[in-house]
Scaffold this motif. Structure first.
Motif, PDB file in Angstrom:
ATOM      1  N   LEU A  85      48.599  97.854  37.050  1.00  0.00           N
ATOM      2  CA  LEU A  85      47.519  98.843  37.067  1.00  0.00           C
ATOM      3  C   LEU A  85      46.284  98.201  37.685  1.00  0.00           C
ATOM      4  N   THR A 111      53.483 102.237  35.655  1.00  0.00           N
ATOM      5  CA  THR A 111      52.428 102.257  36.671  1.00  0.00           C
ATOM      6  C   THR A 111      52.858 101.491  37.923  1.00  0.00           C
ATOM      7  N   TYR A 170      51.678 107.783  39.252  1.00  0.00           N
ATOM      8  CA  TYR A 170      50.955 106.558  38.886  1.00  0.00           C
ATOM      9  C   TYR A 170      49.770 106.884  37.973  1.00  0.00           C
TER      10      TYR A 170
END
Length: 365
Positions: free
Chosen positions: A39, A241, A253
């Motif tokens: 992320l 993610t 995402y």
């Protein structure tokens, strides 16, 4: 809430456990370590990327996605994307890694992809010579999970859960003796009715990927285990993610990040309702690597040739954690400091050679 570190006597403090605690309280500390694979700090601190949310190459329903996650103000954008982080954690904990504000968190390994990143987080030492692929090889290095599990005080009180099927090797489940539920593994031994249901459901709901299960299974396996076994050190590794980013699906995402935010909220609320964890638990959250930004298609990628893939972030909240909010002064932290920080918080001397130093921890006297 933003917090300027110039107003803090101890700049750079990550975890500041109160000096007035009794020794009995010290022994009751629990830690939940969480990672969100790949992320970017950009989404965490600024919300949806304006160059990606309207890009039809990466988003099917741009109108619907903008309605859900777009706001003209980036502070509001990040709140709608990750409301628990910005409505709760910011008020009770601290968030590091907004490079726009001068707060930097970096990897020390030069690989900038998953196995090396997790090895660094979990051991405190970058090992580019031996950890340079994502292959399923047993980690020759001892993680802080294994280190804590080997201590007399915490033996059998450590557990790990991951969506990626490489985690049993990263943690070296065979050598460490730590129970690791990862990939598509079912729960085993003295199953609760909910674990039996999760086992059945996992077989019936296919994952988009061959080596990574959906995060909901990882989350609920971990939550059920915490309810049943009450480990004092729990590691949970969410994976969606990163995989949705590799797929070039920016919509998924963002939704994965949003869903994970809700899962972390659920974990926190559980720990504040359960007598074993209530007011005795620290959450530490980070990521194994960053992603690219320029050119725009490098958001899908990471690795040593992708600019920005070594830029990460770090969040902490819970028992005794100083309420710094979003750190907005210049600082430099590293992922290799996390393992020793966990050990010191649990009052163990971390003897792993060359591990990064604890992040200015003040432990109970």
């Amino acid at each position: 809430m933003k917090y300027n570190l110039k107003h803090i006597l101890l700049t750079g403090v990550l975890l500041c456990v109160g000096l007035s605690g009794r020794s009995q309280e010290k022994s009751e500390l629990k830690i939940v370590l969480i990672t969100l694979d790949g992320l970017r700090w950009q989404e965490l601190y600024s919300g949806a990327d304006p160059k990606l949310i309207t890009n039809k190459e990466y988003v099917n329903d741009t109108i619907g996605l903008k309605k859900e996650f777009w706001r003209s103000d980036e502070v509001e954008r990040r709140k709608v994307l990750m409301p628990f982080f910005w409505n709760t954690i910011e008020a009770i904990g601290q968030l590091h890694g907004n490079r726009k504000e001068g707060s930097k968190v970096n990897l020390t390994n030069s690989m900038w992809f998953s196995y090396p990143g997790y090895n660094e987080i979990l051991t405190g030492v970058a090992d580019d010579a031996r950890i340079h692929s994502n292959n399923k090889i047993d980690n020759p290095n001892r993680t802080v999970l294994e280190f804590i599990n080997n201590s007399r005080k915490y033996k059998g009180k450590v557990a790990a859960f991951g969506s990626w099927d490489v985690f049993p090797f990263i943690i070296n489940e065979k050598r460490s003796g730590i129970p690791v539920n990862a990939g598509f593994e079912p729960a085993t031994t003295n199953l609760t009715s909910r674990e039996k249901f999760l086992n059945e459901l996992q077989e019936q709901i296919p994952s988009p990927w061959s080596s990574v299960r959906l995060d909901a299974f990882t989350h609920h396996y971990a939550l059920e285990y915490m309810k049943k076994k009450h480990p004092q050190l729990t590691y949970i590794a969410y994976g969606e993610t990163d995989d949705f980013a590799h797929d070039g699906d920016y919509e998924a995402y963002l939704k994965a990040a949003h869903n994970t935010d809700e899962m972390i909220k659920q974990l926190w609320e559980y720990t504040q309702e359960d007598s074993f964890y209530k007011d005795q638990t620290i959450f530490i959250i980070t990521t194994d690597h960053g992603r690219g930004t320029t050119p725009i298609n490098t958001w899908r990628s990471h690795g040593k040739n992708i600019v920005g893939a070594g830029d990460v972030w770090l969040v902490a909240f819970g028992k005794g954690v100083a309420q710094l909010g979003e750190v907005t002064d210049e600082e430099q932290l590293y992922s290799n400091q996390i393992a020793s920080t966990i050990a010191v918080l649990l009052q163990e001397v971390y003897t792993i050679e060359k591990a990064g130093s604890p992040i200015n921890v003040l432990s109970n006297k």
